[in-house]
Motif scaffolding. Structure first.
Motif, PDB file in Angstrom:
ATOM      1  N   MET A  72      63.849  91.016  42.413  1.00 60.17           N
ATOM      2  CA  MET A  72      64.062  90.005  41.369  1.00 60.17           C
ATOM      3  C   MET A  72      62.735  89.349  41.038  1.00 60.17           C
ATOM      4  SD  MET A  72      66.236  87.520  43.858  1.00 60.17           S
ATOM      5  CE  MET A  72      66.888  88.992  44.688  1.00 60.17           C
ATOM      6  N   LYS A  73      62.617  88.886  39.814  1.00 59.78           N
ATOM      7  CA  LYS A  73      61.365  88.313  39.333  1.00 59.78           C
ATOM      8  C   LYS A  73      61.536  86.804  39.163  1.00 59.78           C
ATOM      9  CE  LYS A  73      60.062  92.500  36.745  1.00 59.78           C
ATOM     10  NZ  LYS A  73      61.328  93.238  36.613  1.00 59.78           N
ATOM     11  N   ILE A  74      60.638  86.043  39.781  1.00 60.15           N
ATOM     12  CA  ILE A  74      60.732  84.594  39.808  1.00 60.15           C
ATOM     13  C   ILE A  74      59.424  84.004  39.294  1.00 60.15           C
ATOM     14  CG2 ILE A  74      61.158  82.563  41.255  1.00 60.15           C
ATOM     15  CD1 ILE A  74      63.494  84.587  41.104  1.00 60.15           C
ATOM     16  N   ALA A  75      59.529  82.960  38.452  1.00 57.08           N
ATOM     17  CA  ALA A  75      58.343  82.278  37.942  1.00 57.08           C
ATOM     18  C   ALA A  75      58.359  80.825  38.385  1.00 57.08           C
ATOM     19  CB  ALA A  75      58.298  82.347  36.413  1.00 57.08           C
ATOM     20  N   PHE A  76      57.173  80.297  38.645  1.00 57.07           N
ATOM     21  CA  PHE A  76      56.984  78.872  38.879  1.00 57.07           C
ATOM     22  C   PHE A  76      56.124  78.328  37.748  1.00 57.07           C
ATOM     23  CE2 PHE A  76      58.433  80.033  43.028  1.00 57.07           C
ATOM     24  CZ  PHE A  76      58.975  78.884  43.583  1.00 57.07           C
TER      25      PHE A  76
ATOM     26  N   GLY B 194      64.539  95.582  42.767  1.00 61.92           N
ATOM     27  CA  GLY B 194      65.883  95.584  43.311  1.00 61.92           C
ATOM     28  C   GLY B 194      66.314  94.209  43.789  1.00 61.92           C
ATOM     29  N   PRO B 195      67.564  94.087  44.263  1.00 64.32           N
ATOM     30  CA  PRO B 195      68.120  92.780  44.614  1.00 64.32           C
ATOM     31  C   PRO B 195      67.537  92.152  45.868  1.00 64.32           C
ATOM     32  CG  PRO B 195      69.663  94.531  45.163  1.00 64.32           C
ATOM     33  CD  PRO B 195      68.550  95.173  44.404  1.00 64.32           C
ATOM     34  N   GLU B 196      66.884  92.902  46.717  1.00 61.24           N
ATOM     35  CA  GLU B 196      66.345  92.348  47.956  1.00 61.24           C
ATOM     36  C   GLU B 196      64.823  92.295  47.940  1.00 61.24           C
ATOM     37  OE1 GLU B 196      68.030  94.673  51.076  1.00 61.24           O
ATOM     38  OE2 GLU B 196      70.072  93.937  50.743  1.00 61.24           O
ATOM     39  N   GLU B 197      64.243  92.444  46.736  1.00 62.33           N
ATOM     40  CA  GLU B 197      62.797  92.427  46.571  1.00 62.33           C
ATOM     41  C   GLU B 197      62.421  91.268  45.644  1.00 62.33           C
ATOM     42  OE1 GLU B 197      62.034  97.216  46.544  1.00 62.33           O
ATOM     43  OE2 GLU B 197      62.706  96.238  44.691  1.00 62.33           O
TER      44      GLU B 197
ATOM     45  N   GLN C  62      65.341  77.496  50.978  1.00 65.49           N
ATOM     46  CA  GLN C  62      66.499  78.390  51.044  1.00 65.49           C
ATOM     47  C   GLN C  62      67.380  78.217  49.809  1.00 65.49           C
ATOM     48  OE1 GLN C  62      67.120  80.870  53.397  1.00 65.49           O
ATOM     49  NE2 GLN C  62      68.613  81.441  51.811  1.00 65.49           N
ATOM     50  N   SER C  63      67.471  76.991  49.299  1.00 65.28           N
ATOM     51  CA  SER C  63      68.233  76.756  48.068  1.00 65.28           C
ATOM     52  C   SER C  63      67.605  77.512  46.897  1.00 65.28           C
ATOM     53  CB  SER C  63      68.292  75.259  47.755  1.00 65.28           C
ATOM     54  OG  SER C  63      69.029  74.562  48.740  1.00 65.28           O
ATOM     55  N   LEU C  64      66.274  77.572  46.853  1.00 68.21           N
ATOM     56  CA  LEU C  64      65.601  78.337  45.812  1.00 68.21           C
ATOM     57  C   LEU C  64      65.946  79.821  45.931  1.00 68.21           C
ATOM     58  CD1 LEU C  64      61.981  76.839  45.657  1.00 68.21           C
ATOM     59  CD2 LEU C  64      64.076  76.002  44.603  1.00 68.21           C
ATOM     60  N   GLN C  65      65.915  80.339  47.150  1.00 71.97           N
ATOM     61  CA  GLN C  65      66.231  81.755  47.337  1.00 71.97           C
ATOM     62  C   GLN C  65      67.676  82.053  46.947  1.00 71.97           C
ATOM     63  OE1 GLN C  65      65.386  83.360  51.231  1.00 71.97           O
ATOM     64  NE2 GLN C  65      66.261  85.360  50.740  1.00 71.97           N
ATOM     65  N   ASP C  66      68.591  81.187  47.345  1.00 69.27           N
ATOM     66  CA  ASP C  66      70.014  81.395  47.004  1.00 69.27           C
ATOM     67  C   ASP C  66      70.208  81.406  45.492  1.00 69.27           C
ATOM     68  OD1 ASP C  66      70.565  81.417  49.705  1.00 69.27           O
ATOM     69  OD2 ASP C  66      71.313  79.358  49.766  1.00 69.27           O
ATOM     70  N   ALA C  67      69.540  80.484  44.797  1.00 65.43           N
ATOM     71  CA  ALA C  67      69.667  80.417  43.341  1.00 65.43           C
ATOM     72  C   ALA C  67      69.077  81.660  42.688  1.00 65.43           C
ATOM     73  CB  ALA C  67      68.975  79.157  42.816  1.00 65.43           C
ATOM     74  N   ALA C  68      67.956  82.147  43.217  1.00 66.10           N
ATOM     75  CA  ALA C  68      67.322  83.343  42.658  1.00 66.10           C
ATOM     76  C   ALA C  68      68.223  84.563  42.828  1.00 66.10           C
ATOM     77  CB  ALA C  68      65.973  83.581  43.338  1.00 66.10           C
ATOM     78  N   GLU C  69      68.804  84.709  43.998  1.00 66.88           N
ATOM     79  CA  GLU C  69      69.676  85.854  44.251  1.00 66.88           C
ATOM     80  C   GLU C  69      70.917  85.801  43.373  1.00 66.88           C
ATOM     81  OE1 GLU C  69      70.226  85.553  48.435  1.00 66.88           O
ATOM     82  OE2 GLU C  69      68.352  86.602  48.920  1.00 66.88           O
ATOM     83  N   ASP C  70      71.457  84.624  43.156  1.00 65.40           N
ATOM     84  CA  ASP C  70      72.620  84.488  42.277  1.00 65.40           C
ATOM     85  C   ASP C  70      72.258  84.838  40.839  1.00 65.40           C
ATOM     86  OD1 ASP C  70      75.443  83.463  41.770  1.00 65.40           O
ATOM     87  OD2 ASP C  70      74.290  82.129  40.463  1.00 65.40           O
ATOM     88  N   SER C  71      71.078  84.425  40.398  1.00 62.28           N
ATOM     89  CA  SER C  71      70.654  84.704  39.032  1.00 62.28           C
ATOM     90  C   SER C  71      70.420  86.201  38.825  1.00 62.28           C
ATOM     91  CB  SER C  71      69.393  83.917  38.701  1.00 62.28           C
ATOM     92  OG  SER C  71      69.077  84.002  37.336  1.00 62.28           O
ATOM     93  N   TYR C  72      69.808  86.851  39.815  1.00 62.98           N
ATOM     94  CA  TYR C  72      69.569  88.291  39.694  1.00 62.98           C
ATOM     95  C   TYR C  72      70.886  89.059  39.583  1.00 62.98           C
ATOM     96  CZ  TYR C  72      68.176  93.072  40.715  1.00 62.98           C
ATOM     97  OH  TYR C  72      68.005  94.429  40.643  1.00 62.98           O
TER      98      TYR C  72
END
Length: 329
Positions: A1-5, A154-157, A266-276
């Motif tokens: 998944m791709k995440i921006a700050f 992928g979903p775990e990257e 961890q909240s950031l990671q959970d939100a990212a995984e849900d968005s992906y």
């Protein structure tokens, strides 16, 4: 998944990017980190010294190599010289994957050892003396945008991009390349003004945006952010002795980061995984094409002397199925 700050200058987006990268590595997730800010500080935030940070190769300096590799055997692209920052992949294009060896990573990525593992770091490159007065920042980040357009994840990257300050990323289509954008906002009028501007610009493109409050000292700060950002406020981060030590160049082991801040990450990671999980690959590809056609008409056709609209492969949709098998050798 791709995440921006993203966030205004001085908001702490680079610090939070680095903390998130360390958190992901502690959770054994593969991470490709990209410093796409003109002020190159992500390497230092990840523990590199001045010499190591300065030695990071500039992606912009390797743009011809990047274009030639990604072009592959795509018959719609006559030459690497006709590729621009928005050129989308098509049948025959080479795609990038987070966990692979390729000439682009050989030239542009460097390993960075953290307490809990190793990540790969790429940097767009700072302005040089030869750029002053003749180049704009967006010419530098073109290499990043081109790579993101050709990167299948992928979903775990995780691809974590520390973006330029403020709303400068809207000068291209790169702001649509992410599953989730974290906007780092201080509890101030200036911090919130950047959030409002970003949200307004992104509204028509379905950009998933969450606010991370930073430098939150008390309940009044938190209530201010809640009142201004509403449901977009995901989590807030306060003072951290660990971060202060890191900024002095001598961070403790990451496992000693304050428990509250570990929970926030961890909240950031959970939100990212849900968005992906809700990524629409067809829309993702369609937006890529949209910005390519805009850039082609605006300046690309004239610059390259080619009809760049013909580079669009109408039958091609980037998807997760390409994550393991390359469409071009």
């Amino acid at each position: 998944m791709k995440i921006a700050f993203v966030g205004k200058g001085g908001s702490g987006k680079t610090t939070l990017s680095s903390l998130f990268i360390r958190h992901l590595t502690a959770n054994e997730a593969p991470v490709l980190a990209v410093d796409a800010d003109i002020n190159q500080h992500l390497g230092a935030a990840l523990g590199l010294d001045d010499a190591e940070s300065a030695a990071l190769p500039a992606m912009g300096a390797h743009l011809p190599l990047i274009k030639e590799y990604l072009r592959g055997s795509n018959p719609r692209i006559a030459s690497a010289e006709t590729m621009i920052k928005t050129t989308p992949p098509g049948t025959g294009s080479r795609l990038l994957r987070i966990r692979e060896d390729n000439p682009v990573y050989d030239a542009c990525a460097r390993p960075v050892a953290l307490d809990d593992g190793e990540i790969s770091l790429m940097a767009t490159g700072p302005f040089t003396e030869s750029d002053l007065g003749v180049s704009c920042y967006h010419s530098k980040v073109g290499a990043v945008e081109l790579c993101l357009n050709h990167l299948v994840d992928g979903p775990e990257e995780f691809v974590v991009v520390d973006m330029t300050a403020g709303s400068d990323s809207f000068a291209s289509g790169m702001f649509t390349r992410f599953d989730l954008t974290f906007l780092v906002a201080e509890p101030t009028r200036k911090g919130i003004s950047v959030y409002r501007q970003y949200k307004e610009y992104a509204r028509d493109f379905g950009v998933a945006l969450k606010v991370v409050g930073n430098k939150v000292r008390d309940r009044d700060d938190l209530e201010f952010l809640r009142a201004e950002a509403g449901d977009d406020l995901l989590v807030s981060v306060g003072h951290s002795d660990w971060v202060r030590a890191m900024e002095k160049g001598r961070p403790p082991r990451f496992e000693l980061l304050e428990a509250g801040n570990r929970l926030a990450l961890q909240s950031l990671q959970d939100a990212a995984e849900d968005s992906y999980a809700h990524r629409d690959w067809e829309r993702y590809t369609r937006q890529m094409v949209h910005f390519h056609l805009k850039n082609a008409e605006s300046w690309g056709n004239e610059r390259t002397g080619a009809d760049l609209a013909s580079q669009v492969d109408p039958a091609f949709v980037l998807s997760e199925r390409y994550a393991e098998v390359s469409p071009a050798s």
